[in-house]
Enzyme design. Structure first.
Site, PDB file in Angstrom:
ATOM      1  N   HIS A 149       0.968  -1.163  -0.008  1.00  0.00           N
ATOM      2  CA  HIS A 149       0.041   0.089   0.109  1.00  0.00           C
ATOM      3  C   HIS A 149       0.870   1.242   0.095  1.00  0.00           C
ATOM      4  O   HIS A 149       1.542   1.581   1.055  1.00  0.00           O
ATOM      5  CB  HIS A 149      -1.000   0.115   1.133  1.00  0.00           C
ATOM      6  CG  HIS A 149      -2.096   1.333   1.284  1.00  0.00           C
ATOM      7  ND1 HIS A 149      -3.191   0.993   0.457  1.00  0.00           N
ATOM      8  CD2 HIS A 149      -1.923   2.463   1.615  1.00  0.00           C
ATOM      9  CE1 HIS A 149      -3.903   2.030   0.622  1.00  0.00           C
ATOM     10  NE2 HIS A 149      -2.972   3.306   1.362  1.00  0.00           N
ATOM     11  N   CYS A 150       0.940   1.869  -1.241  1.00  0.00           N
ATOM     12  CA  CYS A 150       1.919   3.019  -1.273  1.00  0.00           C
ATOM     13  C   CYS A 150       1.101   3.665  -2.481  1.00  0.00           C
ATOM     14  O   CYS A 150       0.257   3.288  -3.245  1.00  0.00           O
ATOM     15  CB  CYS A 150       3.146   2.935  -1.569  1.00  0.00           C
ATOM     16  SG  CYS A 150       3.541   1.559  -2.677  1.00  0.00           S
ATOM     17  N   HIS A 151       1.547   4.891  -2.599  1.00  0.00           N
ATOM     18  CA  HIS A 151       0.862   5.884  -3.569  1.00  0.00           C
ATOM     19  C   HIS A 151       2.087   6.670  -4.470  1.00  0.00           C
ATOM     20  O   HIS A 151       3.342   6.595  -3.884  1.00  0.00           O
ATOM     21  CB  HIS A 151       0.016   7.112  -3.178  1.00  0.00           C
ATOM     22  CG  HIS A 151      -0.859   6.638  -2.144  1.00  0.00           C
ATOM     23  ND1 HIS A 151      -2.072   5.887  -2.665  1.00  0.00           N
ATOM     24  CD2 HIS A 151      -0.765   6.727  -0.848  1.00  0.00           C
ATOM     25  CE1 HIS A 151      -2.729   5.778  -1.491  1.00  0.00           C
ATOM     26  NE2 HIS A 151      -1.905   5.894  -0.244  1.00  0.00           N
TER      27      HIS A 151
ATOM     28  N   TYR B 260     -12.170   1.425   0.882  1.00  0.00           N
ATOM     29  CA  TYR B 260     -11.866   2.414   1.741  1.00  0.00           C
ATOM     30  C   TYR B 260     -12.782   3.093   2.488  1.00  0.00           C
ATOM     31  O   TYR B 260     -13.722   3.800   1.788  1.00  0.00           O
ATOM     32  CB  TYR B 260     -10.626   3.520   1.253  1.00  0.00           C
ATOM     33  CG  TYR B 260     -10.073   4.255   2.510  1.00  0.00           C
ATOM     34  CD1 TYR B 260      -9.787   3.709   3.834  1.00  0.00           C
ATOM     35  CD2 TYR B 260      -9.298   5.563   2.078  1.00  0.00           C
ATOM     36  CE1 TYR B 260      -9.255   4.683   4.669  1.00  0.00           C
ATOM     37  CE2 TYR B 260      -8.535   6.126   3.222  1.00  0.00           C
ATOM     38  CZ  TYR B 260      -8.591   5.819   4.322  1.00  0.00           C
ATOM     39  OH  TYR B 260      -7.892   6.409   5.342  1.00  0.00           O
TER      40      TYR B 260
ATOM     41  N   HIS C  29      -6.639  -0.352   5.733  1.00  0.00           N
ATOM     42  CA  HIS C  29      -6.326   0.190   7.208  1.00  0.00           C
ATOM     43  C   HIS C  29      -7.400  -0.471   8.153  1.00  0.00           C
ATOM     44  O   HIS C  29      -7.821   0.233   9.160  1.00  0.00           O
ATOM     45  CB  HIS C  29      -6.317   1.564   7.472  1.00  0.00           C
ATOM     46  CG  HIS C  29      -5.675   2.328   5.914  1.00  0.00           C
ATOM     47  ND1 HIS C  29      -4.673   1.663   5.376  1.00  0.00           N
ATOM     48  CD2 HIS C  29      -5.845   3.335   5.466  1.00  0.00           C
ATOM     49  CE1 HIS C  29      -4.333   2.582   4.503  1.00  0.00           C
ATOM     50  NE2 HIS C  29      -4.929   3.529   4.553  1.00  0.00           N
TER      51      HIS C  29
ATOM     52  N   ASP D 102       1.996   2.997   3.075  1.00  0.00           N
ATOM     53  CA  ASP D 102       1.270   4.219   2.793  1.00  0.00           C
ATOM     54  C   ASP D 102       2.118   5.435   2.336  1.00  0.00           C
ATOM     55  O   ASP D 102       1.510   6.460   2.415  1.00  0.00           O
ATOM     56  CB  ASP D 102       0.275   4.510   4.187  1.00  0.00           C
ATOM     57  CG  ASP D 102      -0.862   5.374   3.475  1.00  0.00           C
ATOM     58  OD1 ASP D 102      -1.119   5.196   2.470  1.00  0.00           O
ATOM     59  OD2 ASP D 102      -1.273   6.414   4.242  1.00  0.00           O
TER      60      ASP D 102
HETATM   61  C1  0GY Z   1      -4.436   6.418   2.046  1.00  0.00           C
HETATM   62  C2  0GY Z   1      -5.189   7.251   3.070  1.00  0.00           C
HETATM   63  C3  0GY Z   1      -5.550   8.517   2.545  1.00  0.00           C
HETATM   64  C4  0GY Z   1      -5.631   9.036   1.680  1.00  0.00           C
HETATM   65  C5  0GY Z   1      -5.761   8.269   0.307  1.00  0.00           C
HETATM   66  O1  0GY Z   1      -6.093   8.074  -2.035  1.00  0.00           O
HETATM   67  C6  0GY Z   1      -5.937   8.974  -1.046  1.00  0.00           C
HETATM   68  O2  0GY Z   1      -6.201  10.285  -1.271  1.00  0.00           O
HETATM   69  O3  0GY Z   1      -5.920   6.893   0.297  1.00  0.00           O
HETATM   70  C7  0GY Z   1      -6.268   9.608   3.722  1.00  0.00           C
HETATM   71  O4  0GY Z   1      -6.438  10.379   3.405  1.00  0.00           O
HETATM   72  O5  0GY Z   1      -6.702   8.695   4.641  1.00  0.00           O
HETATM   73  O6  0GY Z   1      -4.928   5.213   2.405  1.00  0.00           O
HETATM   74  O7  0GY Z   1      -3.342   6.733   2.002  1.00  0.00           O
END
Ligand code: 0GY
Length: 295
Positions: free
Chosen positions: A33-35, A159, A183, A251
Site C-alpha cells: 500500500h503506497c502511492h 476504503y 487500514h 502508505d
Molecule cells: C491512504 C489514506 C488517505 C488518502 C488516500 O487516495 C487517497 O487520497 O488514500 C487518507 O487521507 O486517509 O490510504 O493513503
C-alpha cells in the site's frame, strides 16, 4: 509540460531521511500500500481533488523501497489524481514487473481499457467511501465496475471509516471478487479491540472468506503517536485470526497526515509487533501479496 501545482499550505511532506529499520525484511517482501503523486508538472492532479499534495515521484518511491529492503510495491491510485491513472500506470510500467497497481475508474470503463491496464500491471480497483476524500458514488456504479473487472481476475480495494461499516455491509457482501479493506476499516482506537464496532469488522472477515484486510497505517489510527503502542492489539488480532488474508504497506507518502510525519523505517520496525513469528511475517509480506498480485 504542465505547470507545477503548489501543495496545500498545511501539507506535511514525507520524511526526508527515514532510518534503516532494525527489522530485516524477508527477501521478496512487498510494500502493498503506497502511492505516487505526480510529479504534477508531468501528471497534473485532478480538478475534482480534495487536496493538493507535494510531488512524490516513482523515483523517490523506488529509492525508499530499496532503502527499507522491500522487493516490490503495490501502488494505489490516490484520490488527488481522480480517475486519471497515468502516474500510477507509468510507475508500474517502468518498474520492471516489480510493481502492481490499483486503479480508480468510472462506469464508462471498457474491456479494452481494463485489458490495457492489466498489461501495465493493474490488478484491481479502489472504491472509496471516505467523505473528506471523494464525492459520493452511487452503489450501482460500483457494482457495474465490479461486474466488468471480475472477469480479469481483479479484486476490489475498499476504503471506509469504522462508523460506516454497518451501512456498507450488505454492499460489501454483494461484491463478486476478493475485497481488500484499507487500514482495517479505520477502527476508533479509543473504543478498544473488544468494542462492538471493531468486533463487527472481525465478524465480517470471519463470515466472508473473500474479505481481506490491510494491517496498515498505525500512524493514522494511533491516538498516542509513535511508536503506536495503542494500535498493536488491533493489528495482532487480525493477523492472528486471518493470517492468509492480510497485507502490509507503508502508505508512503502518507497523504493528509496532520499530527506528524512517520519515519518509514520505524513503520517497518512495527511489523514484528503485529506479526510476531517468521511464518506470520512471510504470509503477510510475501505469500499473500504474491498470490493476489503476481500469480
Ligand atoms: C491512504 C489514506 C488517505 C488518502 C488516500 O487516495 C487517497 O487520497 O488514500 C487518507 O487521507 O486517509 O490510504 O493513503
Amino acid at each position: 509540460m504542465n505547470n507545477v501545482q503548489p501543495m496545500d499550505p498545511d501539507w506535511l511532506e514525507f520524511h526526508p531521511d527515514p532510518k534503516k529499520p532494525y527489522f530485516q525484511l524477508p527477501e521478496g517482501a512487498v510494500d502493498a500500500h503506497c502511492h505516487v503523486f505526480g510529479p504534477s508538472a508531468e501528471f497534473p492532479f485532478a480538478p475534482e481533488r480534495k487536496y493538493t499534495p507535494c510531488d512524490a515521484s516513482k523515483k523517490k518511491l523506488y529509492a525508499l523501497r530499496d532503502h527499507l529492503g522491500f522487493a516490490r510495491n503495490v501502488i494505489v491510485q490516490a484520490t488527488c489524481h481522480g480517475k486519471d491513472n497515468r502516474a500510477m500506470i507509468d510507475a508500474c510500467r517502468s518498474s520492471g514487473d516489480l510493481a502492481r497497481g490499483i486503479a480508480s475508474v468510472g462506469v464508462d470503463i471498457t474491456e479494452n481499457d481494463i485489458a490495457e491496464m492489466h498489461e501495465a500491471g493493474v490488478r484491481g480497483v479502489r472504491f472509496n467511501f471516505v467523505k473528506r476524500l471523494v464525492d459520493d458514488t452511487p452503489k450501482e456504479v460500483f457494482l457495474s465496475v465490479a461486474d466488468k473487472i471480475k472477469n480479469f481476475g481483479w479484486h476490489i480495494v475498499v476504503y471506509f471509516e469504522a462508523q460506516d461499516l454497518e451501512g456498507l455491509e450488505p454492499f460489501l457482501k454483494q461484491l463478486p471478487t476478493t475485497v481488500v479493506v484499507d487500514h482495517m476499516g479505520r477502527p476508533d482506537v479509543a473504543k478498544g479491540v473488544n468494542h462492538s464496532d471493531f468486533q463487527r469488522f472481525v465478524r465480517l472477515m470471519t463470515e466472508n472468506e473473500n474479505i481481506w484486510s490491510k494491517v496498515t497505517c498505525p500512524e493514522r489510527l494511533s491516538l498516542q503517536g509513535p511508536p503506536y503502542d495503542d494500535v498493536v492489539a488491533f493489528y495482532a488480532e487480525i493477523v492472528r485470526g486471518f493470517p492468509d488474508r492480510v497485507l502490509w504497506g507503508t502508505d508512503w507518502p502518507h497523504p493528509n497526515m496532520k499530527s506528524h510525519m512517520p519515519d518509514d523505517g520505524l513503520l517497518v520496525d512495527y511489523i514484528p509487533r503485529i506479526a510476531p513469528t517468521p511464518e506470520l511475517q512471510r504470509k503477510l509480506l510475501i505469500d499473500n501479496p504474491m498470490r493476489l498480485y503476481w500469480s
